[in-house]
Design an enzyme around this catalytic site. Structure first.
Site, PDB file in Angstrom:
ATOM      1  N   GLY A 183       1.695 -10.026   5.014  1.00 24.95           N
ATOM      2  CA  GLY A 183       2.635  -9.092   5.631  1.00 24.95           C
ATOM      3  C   GLY A 183       2.067  -8.617   6.960  1.00 24.95           C
ATOM      4  N   ASP A 192       0.839  -1.206   0.000  1.00 25.22           N
ATOM      5  CA  ASP A 192       0.000   0.000   0.000  1.00 25.22           C
ATOM      6  C   ASP A 192       0.876   1.261   0.000  1.00 25.22           C
ATOM      7  OD1 ASP A 192      -2.390   1.337   0.063  1.00 25.22           O
ATOM      8  OD2 ASP A 192      -2.906   0.800   2.130  1.00 25.22           O
TER       9      ASP A 192
END
Ligand code: AR6
Length: 181
Positions: A127, A40
């Site tokens: 993650g 992101d």
């Protein structure tokens, strides 16, 4: 590593998602579409502010876990960014498996609606969201392979894995998926 499923190509590579010149790249977003670290952070940093401006304008309510939305890609080489939200791992009793499968499926559906012939995925949820890697890899490849068998598109799906450990898990999962039928 490469496989073909009908007329579709499925590829595994190590690398950085933001460098992919596929029609779509997929962002591992959060449900507020608020930006963050990992994939992101890299997408918003690399693409520039237009991506967040568009998300705020079009999706002020965010995006539920397991769903996906699309924006432009700013300065990135891909044509569009599909923001999907994988589940946070909470031990496996909270619909994590079906939500992760749904994130992959909805991303492919949104890509189809955008006429994307190629799409690059990161390893969703493994993650910051701490989904166990081997399990996540099996779900990712099973879901994508099933979708390709059923729909015959997009022409190419590439998994862009950030490190060798993640690549190895996906390579094992791809072999397992191909031997399913
Ligand atoms: N290209 C490809 N893979 C990457 C990249 C990159 N540039 N950067 C990291 N990875 P994560 P999640 C790998 O944490 O678990 C954010 O804060 C990384 O090594 O990006 O779904 C969001 O805002 C790992 O294997 O996604 C959410 O709040 C995989 O991509 C939350 O994190 C996914 O790691 C989403 O967490």
């Amino acid at each position: 590593m490469q496989a073909t499923i009908g007329a579709c190509k499925l590829e595994l590579v190590t690398g950085d998602i933001i460098r992919q010149a596929t029609d779509a790249i997929v962002n591992a977003a959060n449900s507020r579409l608020a930006g963050g670290g990992g994939v992101d952070g890299a997408i918003h940093r690399g693409g520039g502010p237009s991506i967040m401006e568009e998300t705020r304008r079009h999706y002020p309510q965010g995006c539920p876990t397991g769903d996906a939305v699309v924006t432009g890609s700013g300065k990135l080489p891909a044509r569009c960014v599909i923001h999907t939200v994988g589940p946070v791992w909470e031990g496996g009793q909270n619909q994590e498996k079906s939500l992760l499968a749904s994130a992959y499926r909805r991303s492919l559906e949104v890509a189809g609606a955008q006429q994307c012939a190629s799409i690059a995925f990161p390893s969703l949820s493994t993650g910051a969201y701490a989904y166990p890697l081997q399990q996540a890899a099996r779900i990712a490849l099973h879901t994508v392979a099933t979708y390709l068998r059923l729909h015959g598109r997009p022409d190419m799906v590439r998994f862009v894995l950030f490190d060798d450990r993640t690549y190895e898990a996906y390579a094992d999962a791809l072999a397992a998926t191909l031997s399913e039928n």
